[in-house]
Design an enzyme around this catalytic site. Structure first.
Site, short mmCIF file in Angstrom:
data_model
loop_
_atom_site.label_atom_id
_atom_site.label_comp_id
_atom_site.label_asym_id
_atom_site.label_seq_id
_atom_site.Cartn_x
_atom_site.Cartn_y
_atom_site.Cartn_z
N TYR A 258 -2.84 -1.98 9.96
CA TYR A 258 -2.67 -2.26 8.41
C TYR A 258 -1.46 -2.16 7.63
O TYR A 258 -0.70 -2.72 7.07
CB TYR A 258 -3.99 -1.72 7.59
CG TYR A 258 -3.92 -1.74 6.29
CD1 TYR A 258 -4.35 -2.64 5.63
CD2 TYR A 258 -3.25 -0.65 5.53
CE1 TYR A 258 -4.73 -2.83 3.80
CE2 TYR A 258 -3.37 -1.28 4.28
CZ TYR A 258 -4.02 -2.34 3.41
OH TYR A 258 -4.27 -1.77 1.74
N SER B 263 1.05 -1.30 -0.35
CA SER B 263 -0.44 -0.08 0.22
C SER B 263 1.26 0.98 -0.08
O SER B 263 1.98 1.04 0.38
CB SER B 263 -1.07 -0.02 0.86
OG SER B 263 -1.44 1.50 1.38
#
Length: 251
Positions: free
Chosen positions: A156, A143
Site C-alpha cells: 500500500y 496517505s
C-alpha cells in the site's frame, strides 16, 4: 453554471464524505461505485436533498477495460443532466488496503494494490483528460503512511508513493492547460478502511492518537471539509503539492 466533480469510490468512506461536503459548497457530483449501487444512490439522494445534481456510475478502477465505456457514460451524463461537454474536478479516491507482513504478501495481492492505486489512477485520468475542462483540478489520494510507516502496509505504501510521484509529473505536463494536480495525504481516519481497524479497535486507535499532535485520530469530515475548501477558486495557484491532512501525525 455549477461546477462538476467526479469522485471515484464515493459510495462510502472518505469518498462519500467528500461528495457530501463538496455538494454543500454548490458543486455537483458524478460519483462511482464498484458493487453497491444502493449505497451510491443514497449519496445521490443526499446531494439532491442539498439542492445539487448528482449521478452514480458503476466502475471498477482496477479494470482498465471498463474505462472507455465509463468515459462514454460520463459524456452522456454531462450532456443529459448538465447540458455540458466537460467537468471541472477529478478526485481519484477509490482504493483499499491490506494489512499483510512484507514476508507474506503475495504477487496477486501486490498486483491488486497497484492495479487500483496506480494503474487505475494513471489510465483513468488519461482517459478522462479530454472531458476535463481547462483550468480544472485533479486531486489524487495518498496517505500519511508514505511519511511515517506502519508494519504490514508495504504494498500500500509503495503504491501511494507512486501516486505522489505521478502527481508531480502530471502537474508539470498539464500546466499548459492550467490544470492543477495535487495529492492529499490523510493520516489515521475512523472509516471502514482495513475493515474499520482504526475505528473499531481501541488499542490501534490509541496507538495512532498518541502519534498525533492534536491527540485524536481523524474523522471523515476532517478530510471532506478540507477538500471542499481546497476546491475553491482561492486555491487555484497551488499545484504539484503533497498536502498532509493528519493533524500533525508526522511531527
Amino acid at each position: 453554471m455549477s461546477k462538476i466533480a467526479i469522485i471515484t469510490g464515493a459510495g462510502r468512506g472518505l469518498g462519500r464524505n467528500a461528495a457530501i461536503n463538496i455538494a454543500r459548497k454548490g458543486i455537483d457530483v458524478i460519483l462511482t461505485y464498484r458493487n453497491s449501487r444502493a449505497e451510491a444512490e443514497a449519496v445521490v439522494a443526499e446531494i439532491e436533498a442539498l439542492g445539487g445534481k448528482s449521478v452514480a456510475l458503476q466502475l471498477d478502477v482496477a479494470k482498465t477495460n471498463q474505462f472507455d465505456g465509463f468515459v462514454a457514460a460520463v459524456g452522456e451524463a454531462l450532456n443529459r443532466v448538465w447540458q455540458r461537454e466537460s467537468f471541472d474536478f477529478l478526485l481519484n479516491n477509490a482504493g483499499h488496503g491490506d494489512l499483510v507482513p512484507f514476508s507474506d504478501i503475495t504477487e496477486e495481492q501486490f498486483d491488486a494494490m497497484f492495479n487500483v492505486h496506480v494503474k487505475g489512477v494513471f489510465f483513468l485520468t488519461q482517459k478522462l483528460l479530454p472531458l476535463l475542462a481547462d483550468g480544472g483540478r485533479i486531486i489524487n489520494y495518498s496517505s500519511g503512511l508514505t511519511r511515517i510507516t506502519f508494519p504490514g502496509m508495504s504494498a500500500y505504501i509503495a503504491a501511494k508513493g507512486a501516486v505522489e510521484a505521478l502527481s508531480l509529473s502530471l502537474a508539470k505536463e498539464l500546466g499548459p492547460r492550467r490544470i492543477t494536480v495535487n495529492t492529499i495525504a490523510p493520516g489515521a481516519i475512523e472509516t471502514d478502511f482495513l475493515g474499520g481497524a482504526v475505528r473499531d479497535m481501541p488499542e490501534l486507535n490509541k496507538q495512532f492518537a498518541d502519534m498525533i499532535a492534536l491527540g485524536r485520530v481523524g474523522k471523515p469530515d476532517d478530510i471532506g471539509r478540507m477538500l471542499a475548501s481546497f476546491l475553491s477558486d482561492d486555491n487555484g495557484w497551488i499545484t504539484g503539492q503533497r498536502i498532509e491532512v493528519s493533524s500533525g501525525q508526522v511531527i
